[in-house]
Design a protein around this motif. Structure first.
Motif, PDB file in Angstrom:
ATOM      1  N   ILE A 102       0.875  -1.166   0.000  1.00 17.15           N
ATOM      2  CA  ILE A 102       0.000   0.000   0.000  1.00 17.15           C
ATOM      3  C   ILE A 102       0.915   1.219   0.000  1.00 17.15           C
ATOM      4  O   ILE A 102       1.778   1.350   0.863  1.00 17.15           O
ATOM      5  CB  ILE A 102      -0.910   0.032   1.251  1.00 17.15           C
ATOM      6  N   THR A 103       0.736   2.101  -0.969  1.00 16.35           N
ATOM      7  CA  THR A 103       1.559   3.307  -1.044  1.00 16.35           C
ATOM      8  C   THR A 103       0.651   4.529  -1.046  1.00 16.35           C
ATOM      9  O   THR A 103      -0.561   4.424  -1.238  1.00 16.35           O
ATOM     10  CB  THR A 103       2.421   3.323  -2.322  1.00 16.35           C
ATOM     11  N   VAL A 104       1.264   5.678  -0.846  1.00 14.91           N
ATOM     12  CA  VAL A 104       0.541   6.941  -0.888  1.00 14.91           C
ATOM     13  C   VAL A 104       1.378   7.921  -1.708  1.00 14.91           C
ATOM     14  O   VAL A 104       2.609   7.869  -1.678  1.00 14.91           O
ATOM     15  CB  VAL A 104       0.250   7.461   0.542  1.00 14.91           C
ATOM     16  N   ASN A 109      -4.674  -1.398   8.653  1.00 16.34           N
ATOM     17  CA  ASN A 109      -4.014  -1.739   9.916  1.00 16.34           C
ATOM     18  C   ASN A 109      -2.489  -1.812   9.750  1.00 16.34           C
ATOM     19  O   ASN A 109      -1.857  -2.810  10.084  1.00 16.34           O
ATOM     20  CB  ASN A 109      -4.566  -3.059  10.475  1.00 16.34           C
ATOM     21  N   ILE A 110      -1.922  -0.732   9.191  1.00 19.65           N
ATOM     22  CA  ILE A 110      -0.483  -0.655   8.972  1.00 19.65           C
ATOM     23  C   ILE A 110       0.069   0.607   9.620  1.00 19.65           C
ATOM     24  O   ILE A 110      -0.668   1.544   9.896  1.00 19.65           O
ATOM     25  CB  ILE A 110      -0.123  -0.699   7.470  1.00 19.65           C
ATOM     26  N   ARG A 111       1.373   0.605   9.847  1.00 21.82           N
ATOM     27  CA  ARG A 111       2.005   1.738  10.526  1.00 21.82           C
ATOM     28  C   ARG A 111       3.007   2.496   9.673  1.00 21.82           C
ATOM     29  O   ARG A 111       3.512   3.527  10.082  1.00 21.82           O
ATOM     30  CB  ARG A 111       2.701   1.243  11.791  1.00 21.82           C
ATOM     31  N   HIS A 112       3.316   1.970   8.488  1.00 21.95           N
ATOM     32  CA  HIS A 112       4.293   2.605   7.595  1.00 21.95           C
ATOM     33  C   HIS A 112       3.752   2.601   6.173  1.00 21.95           C
ATOM     34  O   HIS A 112       3.233   1.581   5.717  1.00 21.95           O
ATOM     35  CB  HIS A 112       5.619   1.836   7.604  1.00 21.95           C
ATOM     36  N   LEU A 113       3.913   3.725   5.498  1.00 24.94           N
ATOM     37  CA  LEU A 113       3.482   3.826   4.103  1.00 24.94           C
ATOM     38  C   LEU A 113       4.620   4.358   3.240  1.00 24.94           C
ATOM     39  O   LEU A 113       5.119   5.463   3.493  1.00 24.94           O
ATOM     40  CB  LEU A 113       2.318   4.809   3.978  1.00 24.94           C
ATOM     41  N   PRO A 114       5.032   3.601   2.234  1.00 26.49           N
ATOM     42  CA  PRO A 114       5.979   4.158   1.275  1.00 26.49           C
ATOM     43  C   PRO A 114       5.296   5.299   0.515  1.00 26.49           C
ATOM     44  O   PRO A 114       4.113   5.214   0.182  1.00 26.49           O
ATOM     45  CB  PRO A 114       6.269   2.990   0.331  1.00 26.49           C
ATOM     46  N   GLY A 172       9.851   8.614  -0.345  1.00 19.17           N
ATOM     47  CA  GLY A 172       9.974   8.736   1.094  1.00 19.17           C
ATOM     48  C   GLY A 172       9.136   7.687   1.791  1.00 19.17           C
ATOM     49  O   GLY A 172       8.643   6.742   1.180  1.00 19.17           O
ATOM     50  N   ILE A 173       8.991   7.887   3.089  1.00 17.24           N
ATOM     51  CA  ILE A 173       8.150   7.005   3.899  1.00 17.24           C
ATOM     52  C   ILE A 173       7.490   7.853   4.970  1.00 17.24           C
ATOM     53  O   ILE A 173       8.068   8.846   5.432  1.00 17.24           O
ATOM     54  CB  ILE A 173       8.962   5.843   4.511  1.00 17.24           C
ATOM     55  N   ILE A 174       6.273   7.484   5.314  1.00 20.51           N
ATOM     56  CA  ILE A 174       5.577   8.174   6.397  1.00 20.51           C
ATOM     57  C   ILE A 174       5.071   7.116   7.367  1.00 20.51           C
ATOM     58  O   ILE A 174       4.569   6.075   6.955  1.00 20.51           O
ATOM     59  CB  ILE A 174       4.454   9.100   5.870  1.00 20.51           C
ATOM     60  N   SER A 175       5.263   7.378   8.642  1.00 23.28           N
ATOM     61  CA  SER A 175       4.844   6.430   9.676  1.00 23.28           C
ATOM     62  C   SER A 175       3.651   7.007  10.435  1.00 23.28           C
ATOM     63  O   SER A 175       3.325   8.191  10.320  1.00 23.28           O
ATOM     64  CB  SER A 175       5.993   6.177  10.661  1.00 23.28           C
ATOM     65  N   ILE A 176       3.039   6.175  11.216  1.00 19.07           N
ATOM     66  CA  ILE A 176       1.913   6.624  12.032  1.00 19.07           C
ATOM     67  C   ILE A 176       2.366   7.743  12.977  1.00 19.07           C
ATOM     68  O   ILE A 176       1.609   8.668  13.261  1.00 19.07           O
ATOM     69  CB  ILE A 176       1.256   5.441  12.794  1.00 19.07           C
ATOM     70  N   ARG A 177       3.602   7.684  13.417  1.00 19.07           N
ATOM     71  CA  ARG A 177       4.156   8.732  14.288  1.00 19.07           C
ATOM     72  C   ARG A 177       4.225  10.063  13.540  1.00 19.07           C
ATOM     73  O   ARG A 177       3.886  11.115  14.086  1.00 19.07           O
ATOM     74  CB  ARG A 177       5.539   8.308  14.774  1.00 19.07           C
ATOM     75  N   ASP A 178       4.642  10.022  12.261  1.00 17.03           N
ATOM     76  CA  ASP A 178       4.699  11.234  11.441  1.00 17.03           C
ATOM     77  C   ASP A 178       3.306  11.812  11.229  1.00 17.03           C
ATOM     78  O   ASP A 178       3.112  13.029  11.272  1.00 17.03           O
ATOM     79  CB  ASP A 178       5.328  10.944  10.069  1.00 17.03           C
ATOM     80  N   ALA A 208      -5.191  11.326   4.089  1.00 24.78           N
ATOM     81  CA  ALA A 208      -5.233  10.147   3.218  1.00 24.78           C
ATOM     82  C   ALA A 208      -4.337   9.048   3.789  1.00 24.78           C
ATOM     83  O   ALA A 208      -4.701   7.865   3.773  1.00 24.78           O
ATOM     84  CB  ALA A 208      -4.800  10.504   1.805  1.00 24.78           C
ATOM     85  N   ALA A 209      -3.182   9.428   4.302  1.00 17.68           N
ATOM     86  CA  ALA A 209      -2.284   8.451   4.925  1.00 17.68           C
ATOM     87  C   ALA A 209      -2.947   7.836   6.150  1.00 17.68           C
ATOM     88  O   ALA A 209      -2.910   6.624   6.348  1.00 17.68           O
ATOM     89  CB  ALA A 209      -0.962   9.101   5.311  1.00 17.68           C
TER      90      ALA A 209
END
Length: 131
Positions: free
Chosen positions: A77-79, A96-101, A111-117, A87-88
């Motif tokens: 799954i990407t964004v 139910n994921i914590r990281h999105l390329p 890049g990458i975006i995490s749930i923390r970001d 959207a992320a």
């Protein structure tokens, strides 16, 4: 105007090749202090390996010398980088994921975006809406 993924993503993405073994990938993750690595082919993401993937693989009897290709999640799954932060969040909640390329309009890894970001972004949006 809604804030975009590009404003909050990390551009220094830790990547590995699919031929790397699980031990090497775990070492890269440990040394980089990250919870996931993106498996790339050329300049496009092919899959993702997370801490959970490694634990599950070992629990299912995979060896540390097995290849990342055997355990990576390929239904990636990407964004897009120009998407709104919400959207992320929506993708993360739905899958139910914590990281999105993060990719550009041609599917290249940016890049990458995490749930923390995402949490930081939403906190900033909330703070700005108070004034």
């Amino acid at each position: 105007m809604e804030e975009t993924i590009k404003e909050y993503m990390r551009t220094s993405v830790i990547t590995v090749s699919s031929s790397m073994d699980i031990r090497e990938a775990a070492k890269v993750m440990t040394e980089s202090n990250v919870g996931s690595v993106i498996v790339i082919e050329g300049d496009k993401p092919k899959g993702i390996v997370t801490e959970r993937d490694i634990v599950r693989a070992i629990g299912k009897g995979k060896g540390l010398n097995d290849k990342v290709d055997d355990i990576m999640t390929v239904s990636l799954i990407t964004v897009r980088e120009d998407s709104p932060v919400t959207a992320a969040l929506s993708l993360m909640r739905n899958y139910n994921i914590r990281h999105l390329p993060v990719v550009d309009d041609q599917g290249k890894l940016k890049g990458i975006i995490s749930i923390r970001d995402v949490a930081k972004a939403l906190d900033n949006i909330y703070e700005n809406s108070l004034y």
